[in-house]
Design a protein around this motif. Structure first.
Motif, mmCIF file in Angstrom:
data_model
loop_
_atom_site.group_PDB
_atom_site.id
_atom_site.type_symbol
_atom_site.label_atom_id
_atom_site.label_comp_id
_atom_site.label_asym_id
_atom_site.label_seq_id
_atom_site.Cartn_x
_atom_site.Cartn_y
_atom_site.Cartn_z
ATOM 1 N N ALA A 120 3.904 78.910 89.118
ATOM 2 C CA ALA A 120 3.513 79.993 88.208
ATOM 3 C C ALA A 120 3.568 81.310 88.977
ATOM 4 C CB ALA A 120 2.110 79.750 87.667
ATOM 5 N N PHE A 121 4.694 81.997 88.858
ATOM 6 C CA PHE A 121 4.917 83.250 89.595
ATOM 7 C C PHE A 121 3.969 84.360 89.143
ATOM 8 C CE2 PHE A 121 9.841 82.817 90.294
ATOM 9 C CZ PHE A 121 9.632 81.776 91.159
ATOM 10 N N ALA A 122 3.882 85.369 89.993
ATOM 11 C CA ALA A 122 3.236 86.622 89.612
ATOM 12 C C ALA A 122 3.993 87.221 88.432
ATOM 13 C CB ALA A 122 3.293 87.595 90.789
ATOM 14 N N ARG A 123 3.225 87.801 87.498
ATOM 15 C CA ARG A 123 3.901 88.473 86.371
ATOM 16 C C ARG A 123 4.200 89.926 86.689
ATOM 17 N NH1 ARG A 123 -0.108 86.087 81.834
ATOM 18 N NH2 ARG A 123 0.535 83.930 82.064
ATOM 19 N N LEU A 124 3.569 90.406 87.761
ATOM 20 C CA LEU A 124 3.808 91.770 88.257
ATOM 21 C C LEU A 124 3.399 92.848 87.254
ATOM 22 C CD1 LEU A 124 7.220 91.269 90.107
ATOM 23 C CD2 LEU A 124 4.925 91.238 91.090
ATOM 24 N N GLN A 125 2.445 92.514 86.383
ATOM 25 C CA GLN A 125 1.948 93.522 85.441
ATOM 26 C C GLN A 125 0.564 93.993 85.845
ATOM 27 O OE1 GLN A 125 2.495 91.411 81.790
ATOM 28 N NE2 GLN A 125 4.722 91.662 81.948
ATOM 29 N N ASP A 126 -0.282 93.031 86.206
ATOM 30 C CA ASP A 126 -1.679 93.335 86.506
ATOM 31 C C ASP A 126 -1.999 92.714 87.872
ATOM 32 O OD1 ASP A 126 -4.449 93.121 86.766
ATOM 33 O OD2 ASP A 126 -4.774 92.861 84.618
ATOM 34 N N ARG A 127 -2.221 93.586 88.861
ATOM 35 C CA ARG A 127 -2.418 93.103 90.221
ATOM 36 C C ARG A 127 -3.630 92.188 90.343
ATOM 37 N NH1 ARG A 127 -2.637 97.302 95.170
ATOM 38 N NH2 ARG A 127 -4.897 97.210 95.007
ATOM 39 N N ASN A 128 -4.721 92.563 89.660
ATOM 40 C CA ASN A 128 -5.927 91.733 89.754
ATOM 41 C C ASN A 128 -5.689 90.350 89.178
ATOM 42 O OD1 ASN A 128 -7.372 93.703 91.004
ATOM 43 N ND2 ASN A 128 -8.211 94.538 89.086
ATOM 44 N N GLU A 129 -4.975 90.327 88.067
ATOM 45 C CA GLU A 129 -4.686 89.025 87.443
ATOM 46 C C GLU A 129 -3.847 88.164 88.393
ATOM 47 O OE1 GLU A 129 -3.196 89.017 83.284
ATOM 48 O OE2 GLU A 129 -1.678 87.646 84.047
ATOM 49 N N ASP A 130 -2.783 88.728 88.950
ATOM 50 C CA ASP A 130 -1.932 87.956 89.860
ATOM 51 C C ASP A 130 -2.708 87.535 91.110
ATOM 52 O OD1 ASP A 130 0.239 88.129 88.190
ATOM 53 O OD2 ASP A 130 1.178 89.807 89.237
ATOM 54 N N TYR A 131 -3.429 88.487 91.731
ATOM 55 C CA TYR A 131 -4.092 88.170 93.002
ATOM 56 C C TYR A 131 -5.326 87.282 92.803
ATOM 57 C CZ TYR A 131 -0.716 90.153 96.103
ATOM 58 O OH TYR A 131 0.450 90.339 96.826
ATOM 59 N N SER A 132 -5.759 87.084 91.546
ATOM 60 C CA SER A 132 -6.827 86.108 91.323
ATOM 61 C C SER A 132 -6.227 84.719 91.086
ATOM 62 C CB SER A 132 -7.682 86.512 90.124
ATOM 63 O OG SER A 132 -6.945 86.312 88.928
ATOM 64 N N GLU A 133 -4.902 84.598 91.119
ATOM 65 C CA GLU A 133 -4.223 83.303 90.901
ATOM 66 C C GLU A 133 -4.773 82.635 89.636
ATOM 67 O OE1 GLU A 133 -1.605 82.061 92.210
ATOM 68 O OE2 GLU A 133 -1.433 82.857 94.241
ATOM 69 N N MET A 134 -4.718 83.390 88.544
ATOM 70 C CA MET A 134 -5.331 82.952 87.305
ATOM 71 C C MET A 134 -4.870 81.557 86.864
ATOM 72 S SD MET A 134 -5.331 84.906 83.701
ATOM 73 C CE MET A 134 -3.748 84.215 83.343
ATOM 74 N N ILE A 135 -3.587 81.272 86.974
ATOM 75 C CA ILE A 135 -3.089 79.985 86.472
ATOM 76 C C ILE A 135 -3.415 78.850 87.450
ATOM 77 C CG2 ILE A 135 -0.997 78.710 85.805
ATOM 78 C CD1 ILE A 135 0.000 81.236 84.477
#
Ligand code: AN0
Ligand code: CP
Length: 315
Positions: free
Chosen positions: A111-126
């Motif tokens: 599940a790659f970074a979506r590169l839209q929201d840094r906090n969402e990506d860096y929290s490894e939401m998925i």
């Protein structure tokens, strides 16, 4: 080993390298370890190496494997929490994850970074939701911020080729037409920082990696200077962390070419692949005698096998 998400899931890098090298000598020596065990590999994004090498690794251990491309071969999965599901996604991750977990003993997820929201990506939401809800061990097949299976193979490759105790290893940014995640670069830095190597990162201004990954690693903004005396050149593009997900430079002068490689200590050229020829690296370099990209990719099988073996042994 319970989950495999980052370098912190490995107790000893030295032992991990030795295990991968042992497996490389005898791939089928543990063919009963995974008998009657099933691995599901779930891809939210494309892959060539990760899907084939991890599947092969599981099969070498006697496991059964099921590969699923999310969306194309399954329902589209909603990943945001707390949303009213009145859009085009019929199923939520929160049901899908435990359902998949009930059919297998290990789950691999890309599940790659979506590169839209840094906090969402860096929290490894998925990935985090998989760890929370799967009920079985989770292997990252590249998350939003890391690609640990790649870094493990990179480490083994350097260990196979290094001529000195502390080689000079240079991670260089290279141009690319599209915005790519920082995951491969982050992970490479994270793993290399745990070795005794001399690590240098070079990139145009604005491409500084996240401080939690970079730590006190040396940054050299002059690429040619960084290449001086290098034993390994690891090329990768990534988008900006500070101006999150943006492409700030398309400067083709950052491509790795023979003239730059001539400044090195006959460095080996590395890239995780897929690579865009004559954007990231010239044909001459990638086709040349010091290119080790195929060896690197081949090591993905043995390192994935080492990870799965460690996991199966702690089930
Ligand atoms: C991906 C990335 O940069 O994260 C996967 C690399 C293994 N690369 C591309 O999307 C081209
Ligand atoms: N290096 C790597 O992970 O390649 P794939 O994206 O093809 O799996």
């Amino acid at each position: 080993m319970e989950h495999f998400i980052s370098v912190n899931d490995i107790h000893s890098l030295k032992q991990a390298v030795n295990l991968a090298r042992e497996i490389k000598q005898n791939r089928f020596g543990f063919r009963h370890t995974g008998k009657n065990k099933t691995m599901v590999l779930l891809f939210f994004n494309s892959s060539l190496r990760t899907r084939l090498s991890t599947q092969k690794a599981a099969m070498n251990l006697g496991m059964n494997t099921i590969v699923l491309n999310v969306g194309e071969e399954s329902w589209q999965l909603e990943t945001e929490t707390g949303v009213v599901m009145d859009g085009d996604k019929p199923e939520h991750l929160r049901e899908a994850i435990p359902v998949i977990g009930s059919y297998c003993d290990i789950i691999g997820v890309r599940a790659f970074a979506r590169l839209q929201d840094r906090n969402e990506d860096y929290s490894e939401m998925i990935l985090t939701q998989f760890v929370e809800l799967a009920g079985v061990p989770v292997v990252s097949l590249e998350g939003a911020t890391r690609h640990p299976l790649q870094s493990y193979a990179d480490l083994v490759t350097i260990e196979e080729l290094r001529k000195t105790e502390k080689p000079r290893v240079v991670l260089t940014w290279a141009p690319h037409p599209k915005a790519l995640p920082q995951a491969v670069a982050n992970s490479f830095v994270e793993w290399m920082s745990k070795t005794g190597y001399q690590l240098v990162v070079t990139h145009p201004e604005g491409y500084e990696l996240a401080p939690e990954f970079l730590g006190d690693v040396q940054v050299e903004y002059d690429q040619k200077k960084a290449f001086e005396g290098a034993d390994f050149i690891y090329a990768k593009n990534w988008s900006s962390y500070n101006q999150y997900g943006q492409v700030l430079s398309r400067d083709r002068n950052w491509m790795v070419d023979a003239e730059k490689m001539a400044r090195t200590n006959q460095a080996k050229f590395m890239h995780c692949l897929p690579v865009r020829r004559n954007m990231v690296v010239s044909d001459e370099v990638i086709d040349g005698p010091d290119s080790v990209v195929i060896q690197q990719a081949a090591n993905r099988e043995v390192t994935a096998q080492a990870v799965l073996k460690m996991m199966l042994e702690s089930l």
